[in-house]
Design a protein around this motif. Structure first.
Motif, short mmCIF file in Angstrom:
data_model
loop_
_atom_site.label_atom_id
_atom_site.label_comp_id
_atom_site.label_asym_id
_atom_site.label_seq_id
_atom_site.Cartn_x
_atom_site.Cartn_y
_atom_site.Cartn_z
N LYS A 1 0.57 -1.27 0.00
CA LYS A 1 0.12 0.03 -0.06
C LYS A 1 0.87 1.26 -0.01
O LYS A 1 2.16 1.26 0.59
CB LYS A 1 -1.00 0.00 1.26
N SER A 2 0.12 2.34 -0.42
CA SER A 2 0.97 3.66 -0.42
C SER A 2 0.96 4.20 0.93
O SER A 2 0.21 3.66 1.71
CB SER A 2 0.37 4.71 -1.39
N MET A 3 1.81 5.21 1.38
CA MET A 3 1.92 5.81 2.57
C MET A 3 0.55 6.22 3.00
O MET A 3 0.07 6.00 4.15
CB MET A 3 2.81 7.08 2.79
N GLN A 4 -0.30 6.92 1.98
CA GLN A 4 -1.57 7.54 2.44
C GLN A 4 -2.61 6.31 2.73
O GLN A 4 -3.30 6.38 3.45
CB GLN A 4 -2.13 8.18 1.02
N GLU A 5 -2.47 5.32 2.14
CA GLU A 5 -3.25 4.05 2.41
C GLU A 5 -2.90 3.52 3.69
O GLU A 5 -3.80 2.98 4.49
CB GLU A 5 -3.14 3.04 1.39
N ILE A 6 -1.62 3.51 4.14
CA ILE A 6 -1.32 2.91 5.48
C ILE A 6 -1.81 3.87 6.57
O ILE A 6 -2.20 3.58 7.49
CB ILE A 6 0.31 2.64 5.22
N ILE A 7 -1.50 5.19 6.13
CA ILE A 7 -2.16 5.97 7.29
C ILE A 7 -3.69 5.88 7.47
O ILE A 7 -4.28 5.70 8.58
CB ILE A 7 -1.93 7.48 6.86
N LYS A 8 -4.35 5.50 6.68
CA LYS A 8 -5.91 5.36 6.71
C LYS A 8 -6.03 4.17 7.50
O LYS A 8 -6.92 4.09 8.46
CB LYS A 8 -6.54 5.27 5.28
N ILE A 9 -5.32 3.10 7.20
CA ILE A 9 -5.33 1.62 7.74
C ILE A 9 -5.29 1.92 9.13
O ILE A 9 -6.01 1.62 10.16
CB ILE A 9 -4.40 0.68 7.08
N ILE A 10 -3.97 2.58 9.63
CA ILE A 10 -3.70 2.75 10.94
C ILE A 10 -4.79 3.67 11.81
O ILE A 10 -5.36 3.44 12.98
CB ILE A 10 -2.26 3.36 10.99
N SER A 11 -5.28 4.77 10.88
CA SER A 11 -6.44 5.51 11.61
C SER A 11 -7.65 4.80 11.85
O SER A 11 -8.36 5.03 12.83
CB SER A 11 -6.81 6.67 10.35
N SER A 12 -7.86 3.65 11.18
CA SER A 12 -9.08 3.03 11.45
C SER A 12 -8.88 1.92 12.99
O SER A 12 -9.91 1.44 13.27
CB SER A 12 -9.48 1.80 10.33
N TYR A 13 -7.61 1.86 13.27
CA TYR A 13 -7.60 1.32 14.46
C TYR A 13 -7.38 2.41 15.83
O TYR A 13 -7.01 1.91 16.81
CB TYR A 13 -6.33 0.79 14.60
N LYS A 14 -7.78 3.57 15.57
CA LYS A 14 -7.54 4.90 16.75
C LYS A 14 -8.35 4.52 17.79
O LYS A 14 -7.79 4.70 18.83
CB LYS A 14 -7.78 6.13 15.78
N GLU A 15 -9.57 3.77 17.83
CA GLU A 15 -10.23 3.33 18.98
C GLU A 15 -9.41 2.49 19.95
O GLU A 15 -9.67 2.68 21.20
CB GLU A 15 -11.48 3.12 18.64
N LEU A 16 -8.95 1.50 19.51
CA LEU A 16 -7.98 0.58 20.21
C LEU A 16 -7.07 1.61 20.96
O LEU A 16 -6.45 0.97 22.00
CB LEU A 16 -7.51 -0.36 19.37
N PHE A 17 -6.23 2.28 20.11
CA PHE A 17 -5.09 3.00 21.02
C PHE A 17 -5.56 4.54 21.32
O PHE A 17 -5.06 5.42 21.46
CB PHE A 17 -4.08 3.32 19.55
#
Length: 90
Positions: free
Chosen positions: A33-49
């Protein structure tokens, strides 16, 4: 470096299993994935963190390592600049 080898480092042995599983999922979903896609993926886990379950420096470093592993050289340089703006050095 693969995820399992990365997590064998001493500094990662104290990460909570739930967070480690989430970081592994992020790693798997980030491949190719591109950096932008990776950031979106990580953002989807923000509730866990979130506030009650903040990430430690070790967890942050593991996530950064996972992201860097999935980037090309130009993306790594750009990402390093972004981290530097945030006061994080790699």
């Amino acid at each position: 470096m693969d995820f399992d080898k990365l997590t064998q480092k001493e500094e990662f042995k104290t990460i909570e299993p739930e967070k480690l599983a989430a970081i592994k999922e992020i790693s798997e979903k980030s491949k190719g994935k591109s950096m932008q896609e990776i950031i979106k993926i990580i953002s989807s886990y923000k509730e866990l963190f979130s506030s009650g379950n903040k990430i430690t420096d070790e967890e942050r470093n593991l996530m950064i390592s996972v992201m860097l592993e999935n980037m090309n050289e130009e993306e790594r340089k750009n990402f390093a600049k972004i981290l530097k703006l945030g006061g994080i050095t790699i």
